[in-house]
Design a protein around this motif. Structure first.
Motif, short mmCIF file in Angstrom:
data_model
loop_
_atom_site.label_atom_id
_atom_site.label_comp_id
_atom_site.label_asym_id
_atom_site.label_seq_id
_atom_site.Cartn_x
_atom_site.Cartn_y
_atom_site.Cartn_z
N HIS A 45 0.85 -1.18 0.00
CA HIS A 45 0.00 0.00 0.00
C HIS A 45 0.89 1.24 0.00
CE1 HIS A 45 -3.09 2.78 1.95
NE2 HIS A 45 -3.50 2.53 0.73
N ASP A 47 -4.45 6.10 3.96
CA ASP A 47 -5.88 6.26 3.70
C ASP A 47 -6.55 6.91 4.90
OD1 ASP A 47 -5.59 4.99 1.27
OD2 ASP A 47 -6.28 3.04 2.00
N HIS A 101 -12.73 7.44 0.70
CA HIS A 101 -11.58 7.76 1.53
C HIS A 101 -10.60 8.57 0.70
CE1 HIS A 101 -9.95 4.16 -0.57
NE2 HIS A 101 -8.76 4.71 -0.35
N HIS A 135 -6.87 8.72 -0.39
CA HIS A 135 -5.58 8.02 -0.44
C HIS A 135 -4.53 9.08 -0.78
CE1 HIS A 135 -2.70 4.73 -1.74
NE2 HIS A 135 -2.22 5.77 -2.42
ZN ZN Z 1 -4.97 3.72 -0.21
#
Ligand code: ZN
Length: 317
Positions: A215, A219, A295, A297
């Motif tokens: 990742h 987030d 969300h 990111h």
């Molecule tokens: Zn993310």
């Protein structure tokens, strides 16, 4: 869930031990200069009568040359960063094999990839051919690794998919390579928005022994449509909607090779070329592109290194 964060490191390291003076050097240290002055001072001659002593002329100011690499503040860990000052006369600087940008006073910013090695050499090359190196110890992190017993699914390998994806991928790459001269790299970052942390930087799945991609950002899930702001000053180098993975995307260059990308946006408040200030609204949180829910990111990159945004932020207010 607590925010695990390395303690900020505020220190001043001088790499003077690493400096080597050349034999014909005109560089004189403070103690050498004082010793030389004392040696040159005339010895008092004893006299019968007290003399009127003339005031001694003030000694010439001792020139202090800045010979070391100074670390002003840093998070010396994987995904972290360093701000400091290079010696006077530095012509080029490198962190490992990455070029480090610096201003006319030698102030620089550099950062450490998620998978950075435990030691990296920061080297300043002086214009008269000498170099000074400062080894930086980069502490390793314990990333959130999840092992799953399913095969790694190849994603987006069809020619049709790549035909759509390639121009998007190129636009992002070109935007991240842009040099705008923005000055946000000097600043303490602020939260673009506060809310539940729904995904941490560096988290990775291992599929039957085969690592998937980790990742690449942080987030934050404050709710759909919530406005978010720029964490530091910068210039908008990409502002688009409808990207296949990212949906609505804004990329802000903070200068010195540092930039932020914000994706899955429901609305954009800026356009490419806009100069933005820290705290200025960039858009609204959403779930556009490939997102499981609304969300923000946020991925933060220095040159080719992927960084942990949490290491740039104070605790969430
Ligand atoms: Zn993310």
């Amino acid at each position: 869930m607590t925010l695990r964060r390395a303690a900020p490191l505020f220190l001043l390291l001088l790499a003077s031990a690493c400096t080597v003076a050349t034999p014909n050097s005109d560089i004189v240290t403070n103690s050498e200069a004082v010793a030389a002055e004392q040696a040159a001072a005339p010895k008092p001659v004893p006299t019968a009568e007290p003399e009127v002593v003339e005031a001694a002329p003030a000694p010439p100011p001792i020139q202090r040359l800045d010979l070391g690499i100074a670390i002003k503040e840093a998070e010396l860990t994987q995904g972290g960063w360093v701000r400091g000052k290079l010696p006077q006369g530095t012509q080029e600087a490198m962190l490992g094999d990455e070029v480090v940008d610096f201003d006319e006073d030698g102030n620089f910013f550099a950062a450490f990839d998620r998978d950075a090695p435990e030691s990296l050499l920061l080297t300043a090359y002086h214009r008269i051919g000498r170099s000074i190196s400062l080894p930086l110890a980069i502490s390793p992190r314990e990333w959130d690794i999840e092992r799953v017993n399913v095969p790694l699914r190849p994603s987006g390998t069809s020619e049709e998919w790549w035909e759509r994806r390639e121009p998007e991928w190129l636009a992002i790459k070109e935007a991240r390579d842009k040099e705008t001269g923005a000055q946000g790299w000097r600043q303490q970052f602020v939260w673009p928005v506060t809310g539940r942390i729904s995904g941490r930087f560096g988290r990775q799945r291992i599929y039957q022994g085969e690592p998937g991609s980790y990742h690449s950002g942080l987030d934050i899930a404050p709710g759909n449509g919530v406005p978010f702001v720029s964490p530091a000053d910068g210039v908008v180098v990409l502002a688009r909607t409808g990207f296949s993975l990212e949906g609505g995307i804004v990329i802000v260059d903070h200068g010195a090779g540092l930039n932020s990308a914000f994706i899955h946006l429901s609305r954009l408040s800026v356009a490419e070329g806009d100069v933005v200030k820290q705290g200025q609204q960039l858009g609204n949180v959403g779930s556009s592109g490939r997102a499981t829910g609304p969300h923000l990111h946020w991925s933060l990159v220095w040159k080719d290194s992927r960084l942990d945004p949490l290491l740039f932020l104070p605790p969430m207010p």
